[in-house]
Scaffold this motif. Structure first.
Motif, PDB file in Angstrom:
ATOM      1  N   ALA A 144      59.335  37.422  48.286  1.00 29.44           N
ATOM      2  CA  ALA A 144      59.857  39.314  47.876  1.00 29.44           C
ATOM      3  C   ALA A 144      60.787  38.549  47.126  1.00 29.44           C
ATOM      4  O   ALA A 144      61.430  39.373  46.754  1.00 29.44           O
ATOM      5  N   ARG A 145      62.369  37.535  47.809  1.00 32.90           N
ATOM      6  CA  ARG A 145      63.345  37.855  47.536  1.00 32.90           C
ATOM      7  C   ARG A 145      64.115  36.681  46.338  1.00 32.90           C
ATOM      8  O   ARG A 145      64.428  37.968  45.588  1.00 32.90           O
ATOM      9  N   TRP A 154      55.634  44.799  46.450  1.00 31.51           N
ATOM     10  CA  TRP A 154      54.257  45.545  46.359  1.00 31.51           C
ATOM     11  C   TRP A 154      54.172  46.759  46.822  1.00 31.51           C
ATOM     12  O   TRP A 154      54.666  47.305  47.877  1.00 31.51           O
ATOM     13  N   PRO A 158      51.489  48.412  48.432  1.00 36.68           N
ATOM     14  CA  PRO A 158      49.744  48.600  49.057  1.00 36.68           C
ATOM     15  C   PRO A 158      49.303  49.294  49.161  1.00 36.68           C
ATOM     16  O   PRO A 158      49.495  50.639  48.716  1.00 36.68           O
ATOM     17  N   ARG A 163      49.353  52.808  51.605  1.00 41.12           N
ATOM     18  CA  ARG A 163      50.667  53.079  50.743  1.00 41.12           C
ATOM     19  C   ARG A 163      52.067  52.471  51.679  1.00 41.12           C
ATOM     20  O   ARG A 163      53.133  52.128  51.289  1.00 41.12           O
ATOM     21  N   GLU A 223      64.984  56.846  54.336  1.00 38.90           N
ATOM     22  CA  GLU A 223      64.914  55.860  55.141  1.00 38.90           C
ATOM     23  C   GLU A 223      63.804  55.308  54.673  1.00 38.90           C
ATOM     24  O   GLU A 223      64.142  53.352  55.099  1.00 38.90           O
ATOM     25  N   LEU A 275      65.155  53.880  51.077  1.00 39.01           N
ATOM     26  CA  LEU A 275      66.495  52.883  51.225  1.00 39.01           C
ATOM     27  C   LEU A 275      65.857  51.074  52.001  1.00 39.01           C
ATOM     28  O   LEU A 275      66.622  50.149  51.895  1.00 39.01           O
ATOM     29  N   LEU A 276      64.775  51.254  53.019  1.00 37.05           N
ATOM     30  CA  LEU A 276      63.950  50.035  53.787  1.00 37.05           C
ATOM     31  C   LEU A 276      63.751  48.786  52.458  1.00 37.05           C
ATOM     32  O   LEU A 276      64.648  47.870  53.156  1.00 37.05           O
ATOM     33  N   PRO A 277      63.624  48.330  51.624  1.00 38.06           N
ATOM     34  CA  PRO A 277      63.519  47.349  50.971  1.00 38.06           C
ATOM     35  C   PRO A 277      65.250  46.705  50.647  1.00 38.06           C
ATOM     36  O   PRO A 277      65.254  47.466  49.918  1.00 38.06           O
ATOM     37  N   PRO A 278      65.075  45.539  50.714  1.00 39.22           N
ATOM     38  CA  PRO A 278      66.484  45.045  50.749  1.00 39.22           C
ATOM     39  C   PRO A 278      66.656  44.989  49.363  1.00 39.22           C
ATOM     40  O   PRO A 278      65.803  44.266  49.041  1.00 39.22           O
ATOM     41  N   ARG A 290      59.938  53.283  46.551  1.00 38.12           N
ATOM     42  CA  ARG A 290      60.756  52.521  47.329  1.00 38.12           C
ATOM     43  C   ARG A 290      61.062  51.202  46.420  1.00 38.12           C
ATOM     44  O   ARG A 290      62.120  50.462  46.713  1.00 38.12           O
ATOM     45  N   ARG A 343      64.494  50.255  43.872  1.00 43.97           N
ATOM     46  CA  ARG A 343      65.201  50.577  43.935  1.00 43.97           C
ATOM     47  C   ARG A 343      65.901  48.830  43.750  1.00 43.97           C
ATOM     48  O   ARG A 343      67.034  48.418  43.795  1.00 43.97           O
TER      49      ARG A 343
END
Ligand SMILES: Nc1ncnc2c1ncn2[C@@H]1O[C@H](COP(=O)(O)OP(=O)(O)O)[C@@H](O)[C@H]1O
Ligand SMILES: [Mg+2]
Lengths: 234, 295
Positions: A78-79, A84, A86, A89, A99, A102-105, A147, A150
């Motif tokens: 991922a980094r 993804w 899914p 969802r 939240e 903003l969750l995925p870093p 999400r 971002r």
């Protein structure tokens, strides 16, 4: 001619004893929108999971910008800039909409700002403090796409984003994908809705029984379209 | 002497305070269990032994290294938390995906091993641990005498519980934790090192138990079985509050401590069973617990 961003070669995958992917082979060039089309159970979702390193055991080769992914753990994959969305969802019930958003870093520079995201999906702005799973199905799908925009990931894996949604929402998601393509995102789209796929994608891979059995470019639609219909007809 | 409901006020408030103290330990311990269960899906039966290790670490720091209570409050959770990290990394990780029963057997067995080792080394009679000089004495509140150390235990426990709750509910780290509790695979596919988070979470839950152990050392005797007795009540608290609920375990812990204390005043014979009676009633009426999510 741009080079391949994602190259999948001879990819096999197993759930326990069940051999589900039998040598998937396809590639996606930078800036393209490419679909994996095929009937239920053909192995499309499994292909995305095998790329991400989650779920099935896998062998073969998955290269992203030339780097081999098959031996990396999912968070490292991922980094590198692969995101993804899914099929189910994956909106979190214990997080509110903001939240969830903003969750995925952030994994790289160049992701969309919250402002740009709200321009794409105005409904979300009104619902930021709602519990994630209180949104309608269409809104949850938008949130699931929003999400990952971002984070700065440049390759988006979207698994049936139109499944079970009303026609207006399907159109909105179609327009969003066109905008993302213009903004330079590369998208690997899993679909069963070939009409939708034909409108937004450059090329289509037909998946049957865990293999790619044909490749059709959107420019050859006409004769190609008949082939597509034939593959997807039950 | 003033009386309330026919009970002398000092007796009533004294038991209320005792209830709050017990409640503080119930709350910290069940909070740690809840955090661990949420992310690891493991019922950590080693928790009582890890609480005991906290108290013993304080005792050893004092008697072998000359480091007092305040150092112990910092170092014992760190040290015991570190042993937790090793346990997760080398033992619990191997149980991922297996039935609950395996985690239960492993952590229960570990508790027996740890308690056995301590009993071999220190015997089963309790060792004394003095109240730190700064917290000796107490306040006369008019209606009762309030020992400073007990007031400190209640206040610091509340603070630790609330801080933990705030971190989980209000911060980014907490949103990772909540999300990974629901769907660890998806969170890892977002780029978060979930296996490391799981390890650190277990370490944190264990450190909370050790922290409670240090708090307990000056109140109870430091002994190898101090956690074994306590943990049975704490599991009843967890069942009543609802396995995995953070706020639920805090509120239930303090609440049941107080109820237990009051029962000692009004019906002393029932005080040691009241929590289990409440557990039976809750299990009948709300099997998921007072704060648990059903389904
Ligand atoms: N978690 C799983 N365990 C076992 N078999 C699975 C699992 N997920 C999918 N399968 C099987 O793998 C095959 C491919 O499934 P999938 O990739 O979900 O297909 P698609 O997304 O094309 O509909 C199907 O036969 C399905 O039953
Ligand atoms: Mg699928």
């Amino acid at each position: 001619m741009s080079t391949a961003l994602l190259e999948v070669e001879d990819l096999h995958a197993w759930y326990g004893e069940a051999h589900v992917l039998h040598g998937m082979r396809f590639s996606v060039r930078e800036g393209e929108v490419v679909t994996l089309l095929g009937r239920n159970g053909a192995g499309k979702t499994t292909t995305l999971k095998a790329i991400l390193g989650i779920g099935p055991r896998r062998t073969g080769s998955v290269r992203f910008r030339g780097q081999e992914l098959v031996h990396l753990p999912p968070h490292r994959i991922a980094r590198l800039g692969i995101a993804w969305c899914p099929e189910e969802r994956g909106i979190f019930a214990s997080l509110n909409v903001l939240e969830n958003l903003l969750l995925p870093p952030v994994v790289a520079e160049g992701g969309l700002s919250l402002e740009a995201i709200f321009e794409l999906f105005p409904n979300l702005r009104e619902r930021l403090s709602s519990q994630g799973t209180k949104l309608s199905g269409g809104e949850q799908q938008m949130l699931a796409i929003a999400r990952i925009l971002r984070t700065g990931a440049r390759l988006l894996l979207l698994d049936e984003p139109t499944e079970g949604l009303a026609p207006v929402i399907v159109q909105q998601i179609g327009r969003t994908i066109e905008k993302l393509k213009r903004a330079g995102f590369t998208i690997l789209l899993v679909e069963q809705n070939f009409r939708f796929a034909a409108r937004v994608a450059d090329r289509h891979y037909i998946v049957e029984h865990g293999r790619v059995v044909d490749e059709i470019a959107s420019v050859e639609l006409g004769p190609g379209q008949e082939r597509l219909v034939a593959y997807l007809a039950v | 002497m003033t009386e309330l409901l026919g009970i002398p006020a000092p007796v009533l408030f004294g038991q209320l305070l005792l209830g709050l103290i017990n409640g503080a330990f119930y709350a910290i311990l069940s909070l740690g269990l809840a955090v661990i269960f949420g992310l690891l899906n493991i019922i950590n039966f080693t928790h009582g032994a890890q609480y005991m290790m906290g108290a013993f670490t304080a005792w050893m720091l004092l008697n072998w290294a000359g480091l007092g209570y305040w150092w112990a409050l910092l170092l014992a959770p760190l040290f015991v938390g570190l042993t937790g990290i090793l346990i997760e990394r080398f033992l619990l990780k191997r149980l991922a995906g297996l039935d609950h029963l395996y985690g239960l057997l492993l952590t229960f067995g570990l508790a027996l091993v740890i308690q056995g080792l301590y009993r071999n080394e220190f015997g089963s009679t309790g060792l004394p641990y003095a109240i730190p000089a700064e917290l000796r004495g107490g306040q006369n509140l008019g209606f009762m005498f309030l020992p400073n150390y007990r007031a400190w235990v209640v206040v610091v426990s509340l603070a630790v519980c609330l801080a933990t709750w705030l971190v989980i509910e209000k911060t980014r780290l907490g949103s990772y934790l909540r999300a990974a509790t629901e769907n660890p695979t998806l969170v890892q596919a977002m780029g978060i090192d979930v296996p490391r988070m799981v390890t650190l979470t277990y370490g944190f839950g264990v450190a909370l138990a050790a922290f409670a152990g240090v708090l307990a050392a000056p109140i109870y005797q430091v002994s190898p079985l101090m956690g074994a007795d306590l943990i049975i009540v704490v599991f009843a608290v967890v069942v009543i509050g609802g396995m995995g609920s953070i706020l639920g375990s805090i509120l239930t812990g303090f609440g049941l401590g107080v109820i237990e204390g009051l029962t000692k005043v009004f019906w002393p014979e029932a005080s040691s069973t009241v929590i289990f009676v409440i557990m039976a009633i809750v299990l009948l009426l709300r099997p998921a617990g007072l704060f648990g999510r059903t389904g």
